[in-house]
Write a protein that holds these residues in place. Structure first.
Motif, mmCIF file in Angstrom:
data_model
loop_
_atom_site.group_PDB
_atom_site.id
_atom_site.type_symbol
_atom_site.label_atom_id
_atom_site.label_comp_id
_atom_site.label_asym_id
_atom_site.label_seq_id
_atom_site.Cartn_x
_atom_site.Cartn_y
_atom_site.Cartn_z
ATOM 1 N N THR A 258 36.510 37.015 36.550
ATOM 2 C CA THR A 258 36.474 37.044 38.004
ATOM 3 C C THR A 258 35.504 35.988 38.521
ATOM 4 N N GLY A 259 35.676 35.578 39.753
ATOM 5 C CA GLY A 259 34.798 34.575 40.345
ATOM 6 C C GLY A 259 34.617 34.822 41.830
ATOM 7 N N SER A 260 33.564 34.245 42.392
ATOM 8 C CA SER A 260 33.335 34.412 43.825
ATOM 9 C C SER A 260 32.322 33.396 44.318
ATOM 10 N N THR A 261 32.306 33.181 45.631
ATOM 11 C CA THR A 261 31.240 32.463 46.316
ATOM 12 C C THR A 261 30.804 33.321 47.503
ATOM 13 N N LEU A 262 29.527 33.275 47.833
ATOM 14 C CA LEU A 262 29.027 34.128 48.907
ATOM 15 C C LEU A 262 29.676 33.815 50.247
ATOM 16 N N ARG A 263 29.959 32.540 50.486
ATOM 17 C CA ARG A 263 30.500 32.173 51.791
ATOM 18 C C ARG A 263 31.920 32.685 51.995
ATOM 19 N N ARG A 264 32.565 33.154 50.921
ATOM 20 C CA ARG A 264 33.903 33.724 51.039
ATOM 21 C C ARG A 264 33.878 35.221 51.303
ATOM 22 N N LEU A 265 32.695 35.835 51.228
ATOM 23 C CA LEU A 265 32.612 37.264 51.482
ATOM 24 C C LEU A 265 32.798 37.547 52.965
ATOM 25 N N THR A 266 33.532 38.608 53.272
ATOM 26 C CA THR A 266 33.716 38.994 54.666
ATOM 27 C C THR A 266 32.428 39.637 55.186
ATOM 28 N N PRO A 267 32.240 39.646 56.508
ATOM 29 C CA PRO A 267 31.046 40.310 57.061
ATOM 30 C C PRO A 267 30.915 41.752 56.625
ATOM 31 N N SER A 268 32.037 42.469 56.536
ATOM 32 C CA SER A 268 31.958 43.878 56.131
ATOM 33 C C SER A 268 31.539 44.010 54.672
#
Length: 325
Positions: A258-268
């Motif tokens: 899995t991968g992610s970036t913080l700026r892709r997280l939704t406000p919720s």
């Protein structure tokens, strides 16, 4: 005009500018910034490789500490409270705007310098290691870049959960720091192959979760070191964005990548994670059971020097900008 901020003139030139005091919406706060944390995303932004979203500040900086200057009427905060926050850009400045849900009160006894190390690392570690990779008490965690601002927090959180921790670094000195942080096994990836070192320690195929901020040619090793039902959380690509992997390992081990970036997280998503972070991680700092590793502190006008040092990879721990006069 008391608001000062770092402006990107070009990839090799930063200047300090001034403007009117910042204002905020009802669900936000304005923070008089004491310290701002540096992150690799800032370096990429300066180089034009990680442009901010349209609704974000064009000023670099994703995390700050300081005191509330303006409290929106729906924020739940009061002027003068000491806080730290994840900001939507704008951290390299004497003032910054933050969503109230991404703002945490700084515990009594925790100074502003320490607090500035927490928001981005806490959210990154919690979201990727706990939420996405589901690390559980007693499991084994492998952390690449264990002395980085994120890595050292991951090591300490996992140890607080009773996990076995394996961590990598590139020098004997950094491996010694990992030992002091509590890592059970410290691996120097510059000394010999990680596969060989894991075999010598008897942990090949025993890792439940990998926190990977390097990518590239480490990815095949990540798969090989996993236990059955192991999980890899990729959060960075310091060794490149291309990797050749044996998908047979992925199938046979029922592995999850899995991968992610913080700026892709939704406000919720951010709001939920910050509630969990404040409940489960901030008490560790308040009790002295978790202390973020700090390398150097630079004055705000020296932001380019700080980023140059970060890009060199020589640091061990967090780099900070002192923004208050």
């Amino acid at each position: 005009m008391s608001y000062h901020f770092i402006h990107i003139e070009d990839p090799e030139t930063l200047s300090i500018q001034q403007g009117d005091d910042l204002q905020c919406r009802a669900d936000e706060v304005v923070i008089d910034v004491a310290y701002a944390g540096l992150n690799r995303a800032d370096v990429l932004q300066r180089m034009g490789l990680y442009p901010p979203p349209p609704d974000a500040s064009k000023v670099m900086g994703l995390e700050v500490s300081g005191c509330i200057k303006v409290a929106g009427e729906e924020s739940g905060f009061s002027v003068g409270e000491r806080v730290c926050a994840l900001v939507h850009g704008g951290g390299y400045a004497t003032q910054a705007v933050a969503k109230a849900v991404c703002t945490m009160r700084t515990p009594e006894g925790v100074d502003d310098l320490t607090a500035a190390c927490l928001p981005e690392a806490f959210l990154t570690v919690w979201y990727n290691v706990i939420v996405r990779a589901s690390l559980k008490a007693g499991e084994t965690l492998l952390v690449h870049g264990g002395v980085s601002g994120i890595g050292n927090i991951a090591v300490q959180l996992a140890k607080s959960m009773g996990c076995k921790v394996i961590a990598t670094a590139g020098t004997p000195e950094k491996c010694s720091i990992l030992d002091r942080l509590g890592a059970d096994i410290s691996l120097n990836y510059s000394a010999s192959s990680l596969t060989q070192q894991c075999q010598e320690h008897g942990v090949m195929g025993e890792v439940d979760v990998v926190l990977d901020m390097v990518g590239g040619d480490f990815e095949q090793f990540n798969l090989e070191c996993l236990a059955v039902d192991g999980r890899i959380a990729c959060i960075g690509l310091m060794r490149g964005g291309q990797a050749t992997i044996d998908l047979t390992q992925l199938l046979m081990k029922r592995a999850t990548l899995t991968g992610s970036t913080l700026r892709r997280l939704t406000p919720s998503e951010k709001a939920r994670c910050f509630e969990e972070v404040e409940a489960h991680m901030m008490p560790l700092v308040a009790a002295g059971a978790m202390t973020p590793l700090v390398d150097r502190v630079y004055d705000l006008p020296d932001a380019l020097d700080a980023q140059t040092y970060m890009a060199s990879g020589g640091h061990a721990g967090k780099l900070l900008l002192k923004c208050a006069s």
